[in-house]
Design a protein around this motif. Structure first.
Motif, PDB file in Angstrom:
ATOM      1  N   UNK A   1       0.813  -1.231   0.000  1.00 25.61           N
ATOM      2  CA  UNK A   1       0.000   0.000   0.000  1.00 25.61           C
ATOM      3  C   UNK A   1       0.842   1.274   0.000  1.00 25.61           C
ATOM      4  N   UNK A   2       2.023   1.249   0.601  1.00 26.96           N
ATOM      5  CA  UNK A   2       2.879   2.447   0.636  1.00 26.96           C
ATOM      6  C   UNK A   2       3.439   2.789  -0.741  1.00 26.96           C
ATOM      7  N   UNK A   3       3.479   1.831  -1.656  1.00 23.61           N
ATOM      8  CA  UNK A   3       4.009   2.071  -3.002  1.00 23.61           C
ATOM      9  C   UNK A   3       2.963   2.628  -3.970  1.00 23.61           C
ATOM     10  N   UNK A   4       1.730   2.764  -3.539  1.00 28.76           N
ATOM     11  CA  UNK A   4       0.648   3.209  -4.426  1.00 28.76           C
ATOM     12  C   UNK A   4       0.854   4.624  -4.946  1.00 28.76           C
ATOM     13  N   UNK A   5       1.243   5.627  -4.105  1.00 30.74           N
ATOM     14  CA  UNK A   5       1.413   6.977  -4.661  1.00 30.74           C
ATOM     15  C   UNK A   5       2.434   7.049  -5.793  1.00 30.74           C
TER      16      UNK A   5
END
Length: 150
Positions: A89-93
């Motif tokens: 989820x942290x890699x989404x941006x």
């Protein structure tokens, strides 16, 4: 005495044969049309999910500017798949910015995220994905569901 002719005389007419010489041209034209119009799915779903059902379901209009995010089970743990890759989820941006940079200016403003979430997925994971989407300014979110026939 001669027999009288009936008023309804039946004549023998033959049905004209059908010319099929242009049939291959027609078939290839229709095939080419469907190849152009059909949208092929480009990503393979790597997570298992059971999408919830809904009554008021609408289709997305512009699928060129749609990013698909799937939240489902992969093995015994929950996973997030963005288009074709499993991501944290942290890699989404960063992934959203990479996708946005490849779009035209018109489609950048229309960028829509389609969330397909398993109905038993933990809400904390869904909230974390939504929070990361907010950080990337991907604010148009669509929740996918299967339609219940009335």
């Amino acid at each position: 005495m001669r027999p009288m002719k009936s008023m309804f005389h039946q004549s023998r007419r033959s049905v004209p044969s059908l010319n099929v010489a242009s049939m291959p041209d027609l078939i290839f034209t229709v095939l080419f049309f469907f190849m152009i119009v059909t949208h092929m799915r480009s990503d393979e779903v790597k997570v298992r999910l059971q999408v919830p059902a809904g009554v008021e379901v609408q289709k997305l209009a512009n699928k060129q500017a749609v990013v698909n995010i799937y939240i489902g089970r992969q093995g015994d743990k929950w996973a997030v798949q963005m288009n074709g890759n499993i991501v944290a989820p942290a890699d989404i941006p960063a992934s959203i910015e990479h996708i946005r940079s490849g779009l035209s200016a018109e489609n950048q403003s229309r960028l829509t995220v389609s969330l397909r979430v398993d109905k038993k997925a933990p809400m904390g994971l869904v909230s974390e994905v939504k929070h990361n989407l907010q950080q990337a300014y991907a604010l148009k979110i669509n929740y996918s569901a299967t339609e219940i026939k009335k």
